[in-house]
Structure formats: C-alpha cells, structure tokens
Design an enzyme around this catalytic site. Structure first.
Site, PDB file in Angstrom:
ATOM      1  N   VAL A 178      28.513 -33.511 -29.020  1.00  0.00           N
ATOM      2  CA  VAL A 178      28.205 -34.830 -29.405  1.00  0.00           C
ATOM      3  C   VAL A 178      28.892 -35.662 -30.259  1.00  0.00           C
ATOM      4  CG1 VAL A 178      25.841 -34.391 -29.775  1.00  0.00           C
ATOM      5  CG2 VAL A 178      26.747 -36.125 -27.899  1.00  0.00           C
ATOM      6  N   GLU A 207      19.958 -34.302 -23.305  1.00  0.00           N
ATOM      7  CA  GLU A 207      19.454 -33.352 -22.932  1.00  0.00           C
ATOM      8  C   GLU A 207      19.832 -32.200 -23.519  1.00  0.00           C
ATOM      9  OE1 GLU A 207      20.477 -30.556 -21.095  1.00  0.00           O
ATOM     10  OE2 GLU A 207      21.051 -31.625 -20.071  1.00  0.00           O
ATOM     11  N   GLY A 246      26.213 -31.189 -20.823  1.00  0.00           N
ATOM     12  CA  GLY A 246      24.974 -32.241 -21.239  1.00  0.00           C
ATOM     13  C   GLY A 246      25.340 -32.581 -22.429  1.00  0.00           C
ATOM     14  N   GLU A 247      24.364 -32.598 -23.408  1.00  0.00           N
ATOM     15  CA  GLU A 247      23.721 -33.049 -24.974  1.00  0.00           C
ATOM     16  C   GLU A 247      24.510 -34.587 -25.421  1.00  0.00           C
ATOM     17  OE1 GLU A 247      27.464 -30.700 -27.461  1.00  0.00           O
ATOM     18  OE2 GLU A 247      25.507 -30.029 -26.872  1.00  0.00           O
ATOM     19  N   GLY A 248      24.006 -34.698 -23.494  1.00  0.00           N
ATOM     20  CA  GLY A 248      24.710 -36.857 -23.952  1.00  0.00           C
ATOM     21  C   GLY A 248      26.102 -37.101 -24.010  1.00  0.00           C
TER      22      GLY A 248
END
Length: 345
Positions: free
Chosen positions: A110, A168, A311-313
């Site tokens: 990210v 997240e 995930g993680e944006g």
C-alpha cells in the site's frame, strides 16, 4: 464540518443511531452542473462509459461543480482478533503488528500504491496488544468498546480530503467479516467464508465451523440489529471503518471501500439504512469469494476486478487513479463550442 463524538464520550449505540438519522443527502445542484457540462464535451454521449458516472458521483458528494482529486487519503485500521486462536488464519496474530511496522517504514504494497497517486497514508492502530474476545465463546466487544472504536474511526475524516479509501490489517479479520455478513444477510457460512490469508482443506473447514458456531451463539441476542452484530462478531478495525464511513457521509466526503473486510464493515451502515452508502463506491472485487456476494447484497458494482486479496487499502489506492482520470478528463476537455467542433445533429 460535523463535530464527531470524542471516543471517551461515546459509550453506546444511541449516539450512533442518532447520527444515522442526520445523514445529509446528495448535492443535486453539483450533479446537474456536471451533467450539463458532460453533454457539451467533445465526445459522443456516454462515450467514456463509467468514467462519466464516477465524475457525477464525485461532484454529488464533494459538492463541487468541477470535482477534483488533489488530496486522496488511504486510511488503514489495524487490530487483533481473539478468534485467531481457533486456527482460522495461515499466519499468527503477531503479524498484525509486524505489518503495521512495515506500513510505518514504507515497505508494504500500500505504501508503493499510495505513492503513485500522491496520496496520504494514515495507519490507525487499535489496541494491538489486546485482541477482541473469541466470538465463538462470547461477544467480541462490549457495546461501549464497539462504539468507542467507531468514534475513533470517525477521526480519520478531516476537512479538505477529496476522497477517503478505507483499508485494514488484522489476522483473523476475514473470519470476522464472514461471520458479520452471515449475521447481517443470512445464507450459510460456506457462502461467506473464504481462504483469507490462504487456508484450505481442514483449516478452511475449521474456519467455516467457527463462523457457524459464532452465528448459532449470537443470533438470538443480535436478531436484526446490525450494531449488535458488529459488537458480537466484528473487530475493532471493522468498527472503526464503520465509524469512518458514517463520518465521511456526515462530512460529505466520497469513500472508496477496499476489499471484503472493509465492505463488510460498511455493510453495517447499509443494514441500518441502504441509502447510507450512497457516498461510497467499492474499489475492487476481492478474490475472497464472499466479497462478490456481499457487493451484490449492497447493490454496488466494483470499479476494478484484478484478482487482488491483499487488503490494507491496496485496491482503494489503485482505484483512486480511476477517479482522478474521470475528474481530470471532465474538467480539462473542451466543449464543442470551445473547440469549434460540430456537435451532434
């Protein structure tokens, strides 16, 4: 902008329900202005397809007749889950903190993706040393803890942000998301549970059994109450994302939802009021199988389908480029009159 409750002052769901009754609507004047200009641009009507829809959506929720993406923010919320002790993930819970450190040091995916959009990455840790309770035994969170996490998430929404992407990090959180979706929308655990970090075989069967057990334990107490389901089987980061979604609506800030977990958190708001996610778009459809089902449940269409499941944006960061392309094209193109090009007959 709206003054949001201090996390120390928000002790229950009554204030959340009050805020839900105060949601502002779309800026129809801005939407009309964009539609009028769109019809005059040097292209056939509808030729830019969904980019035109994105431009109008941005205008509607930014309240700008010429939308822009100059200050995108990606917010990543991190927390640990007691249910991880049930062996539902391929990784230990210690990885949550390790990945947070990686975010802060600039070494995660990210970080690179946010760099390509000249964005602002914010990482929010939620009591990593104290995971939620194992929701196969008891509620993951008390009402007070859940409401306070929501209020914490509200603080990610600040004045001047053009779009907010929500991501997240939390080992075990796809199990939490699956259990939450089962509580909110019904179906079976098999329909909502996927591999997450990569479990298969017996581990996947165990994960499905965990979600089944959690649903059986909490269904009578939660009933149709979305906030109760969030407290029962959610996580601190899911609650924070739900709070950020609500705060962004109150502040009229457009939102990009990342993958399965972020969308599941936002679905809590949708379950209370289906119109409450009108300021949100799903950035991409995750390879996590429950995500496609969930997107259909909330009546959305993802911007991207790239097979991502990190995930993680990460998906939200990629989708910001689409938003910027749409807004820049709309504002920069000449009209038929300006360019001296004949319009449609």
């Amino acid at each position: 902008m709206t003054d949001f409750p201090n996390p120390e002052d928000l002790t229950g769901f009554d204030e959340i329900r009050r805020l839900m009754r105060e949601l502002p609507g779309p800026d129809l004047e801005a939407a009309s202005a964009v539609a009028t200009r769109e019809a005059q641009l040097t292209k056939p009507a509808g030729a830019l397809g969904r980019l035109e829809e994105i431009t109008q959506w941005l205008a509607t929720w930014q309240g700008r007749k010429q939308p822009r993406i100059n200050r995108p923010r990606i917010a990543v919320f991190a927390a640990n889950h007691g249910v991880a002790a049930q062996g539902v993930s391929a990784y230990p819970s210690s990885v949550t903190r390790q990945m947070v450190d990686n975010f802060l040091q600039g070494g995660a995916a990210v970080n690179q993706l946010v760099g390509t959009i000249d964005g602002d990455l914010r990482v929010y840790e939620l009591d990593l040393d104290n995971p939620t309770a194992d929701f196969t035994v008891e509620a993951a969170m008390s009402e007070a803890a859940c409401a306070q996490a929501m209020a914490y998430g509200m603080m990610a929404v600040e004045a001047g942000i053009d779009v907010l992407g929500l991501g997240e990090m939390g080992i075990g959180n796809t199990t939490s998301a699956a259990a939450l979706c089962l509580g909110l929308f019904g179906g079976t655990a098999e329909e909502w549970v996927g591999p997450g970090t990569g479990v298969s075989g017996e581990a996947l069967a165990r994960k499905i059994a965990v979600v089944d057990k959690a649903y059986a334990l909490h269904k009578d107490a939660c009933g149709k109450d979305a906030l109760k389901w969030l407290a029962a089987v959610g996580g601190l980061e899911l609650a924070a994302i739900a709070g950020a979604v609500l705060a962004a609506r109150l502040a009229k800030t457009p939102v990009l939802l990342d993958g399965f977990v972020s969308t599941a958190a936002a679905a809590v708001v949708y379950a209370i009021d289906p119109r409450a996610l009108d300021h949100c778009l799903v950035a991409h459809v995750s390879a996590e199988p429950g995500h496609r089902r969930l997107i259909a449940k909330i009546g959305q269409e993802p911007l991207l389908d790239l097979g991502m499941r990190l995930g993680e944006g990460s998906g939200a960061a990629v989708a910001v480029s689409l938003l910027r392309a749409a807004a820049t094209c709309h504002s920069g193109m000449a009209t038929f009159g300006q360019a001296g090009v004949s319009g449609p007959v």
